[in-house]
Design an enzyme around this catalytic site. Structure first.
Site, short mmCIF file in Angstrom:
data_model
loop_
_atom_site.label_atom_id
_atom_site.label_comp_id
_atom_site.label_asym_id
_atom_site.label_seq_id
_atom_site.Cartn_x
_atom_site.Cartn_y
_atom_site.Cartn_z
CG HIS A 129 -0.23 -0.19 2.51
ND1 HIS A 129 0.15 -1.45 2.96
CD2 HIS A 129 0.20 0.68 3.47
CE1 HIS A 129 0.76 -1.34 4.13
NE2 HIS A 129 0.81 -0.05 4.45
CG HIS A 131 0.93 5.18 4.30
ND1 HIS A 131 0.14 5.04 5.41
CD2 HIS A 131 1.71 4.07 4.28
CE1 HIS A 131 0.43 3.92 6.04
NE2 HIS A 131 1.39 3.31 5.36
P1 5GP Z 1 2.01 0.28 7.36
O1 5GP Z 1 2.36 0.42 8.81
O2 5GP Z 1 2.00 -1.18 6.94
O3 5GP Z 1 2.84 1.13 6.44
O4 5GP Z 1 0.54 0.86 7.21
C1 5GP Z 1 -0.58 0.11 7.49
C2 5GP Z 1 -1.72 1.11 7.66
O5 5GP Z 1 -2.93 0.41 7.57
C3 5GP Z 1 -1.69 1.82 9.02
O6 5GP Z 1 -1.56 3.22 8.82
C4 5GP Z 1 -3.03 1.44 9.66
O7 5GP Z 1 -3.63 2.49 10.38
C5 5GP Z 1 -3.85 1.00 8.46
N1 5GP Z 1 -4.83 -0.02 8.78
C6 5GP Z 1 -4.64 -1.14 9.51
N2 5GP Z 1 -5.78 -1.87 9.57
C7 5GP Z 1 -6.71 -1.18 8.86
C8 5GP Z 1 -8.08 -1.41 8.57
O8 5GP Z 1 -8.69 -2.40 8.98
N3 5GP Z 1 -8.72 -0.49 7.81
C9 5GP Z 1 -8.07 0.63 7.34
N4 5GP Z 1 -8.80 1.48 6.62
N5 5GP Z 1 -6.77 0.88 7.60
C10 5GP Z 1 -6.09 -0.01 8.35
#
Ligand code: 5GP
Ligand code: ZN
Length: 174
Positions: A129, A131
């Site tokens: 993903h 951001h």
């Molecule tokens: P990472 O830490 O992997 O770069 O980002 C993962 C992101 O996914 C985090 O910012 C977290 O808040 C978001 N996230 C985790 N679980 C969910 C969910 O169930 N729904 C949504 N919309 N975002 C999520």
């Protein structure tokens, strides 16, 4: 009855729980992956964009209002198993979301596009993903505070504003 994390009535040590979590975290499948559940409609999300290959929705714990996640619909845990062509499509949508955020009525002076690949890079959801995080001039402190104490806000309202920004772009033929 034995509780999860207990063996023969003995609670697991914190280090054992940590190692167990790590082992299971490496084995995320399309069935258990939260972002795949969102793609299938099995988990809720506040969506801002969708096409055949890419979905964009609000981050549940935003760094700032309008924080959007852009994902490939097909599961890929990291850059290593993401088809480059699909990666290109995901980036194109992320670029458009960034422009839409700037065009929306949200307070946006700039946008961070960020991708964490791997646990060492602080990836926590193992479905690729990007951001898109709206930024203001001089917001370092408030962003740092939100990073430490992230809590859900009105995601549907934020999503509506981002969609509005995307609509404005389309109306302007961009
Ligand atoms: P990472 O830490 O992997 O770069 O980002 C993962 C992101 O996914 C985090 O910012 C977290 O808040 C978001 N996230 C985790 N679980 C969910 C969910 O169930 N729904 C949504 N919309 N975002 C999520
Ligand atoms: Zn997935």
């Amino acid at each position: 009855m034995r509780q999860p994390g207990e063996r023969r009535g003995v609670p697991r040590s914190p280090i054992r729980c940590y190692l167990t979590r790590r082992r299971y975290a490496g084995a995320v499948t399309e069935v258990s992956c939260i972002f795949c559940q969102i793609v299938r409609g099995d988990a809720p999300s506040s969506q801002v964009y969708e096409d055949d290959d890419v979905l964009a929705f609000m981050d549940i714990r935003p760094f700032s209002t309008g924080h959007t996640l852009i994902i490939p619909k097909r599961h890929a845990s990291g850059l290593g198993d993401l088809e480059p062509e699909l990666g290109g499509k995901v980036f194109q949508v992320a670029q458009r979301i960034a422009l839409g955020l700037r065009r929306s009525s949200l307070p946006v002076d700039g946008v961070n596009l960020m991708l964490a690949d791997g646990r060492a890079a602080m990836q926590t959801v193992f479905h690729v993903h990007i951001h898109a995080v709206p930024r203001r001039h001089g917001d370092k402190l408030s962003i740092a505070k939100r990073v430490l104490m992230r809590r859900p806000t009105d995601l549907d309202e934020a999503a509506a504003l981002v969609r509005e920004g995307l609509d404005k772009l389309a109306t302007e033929g961009r």
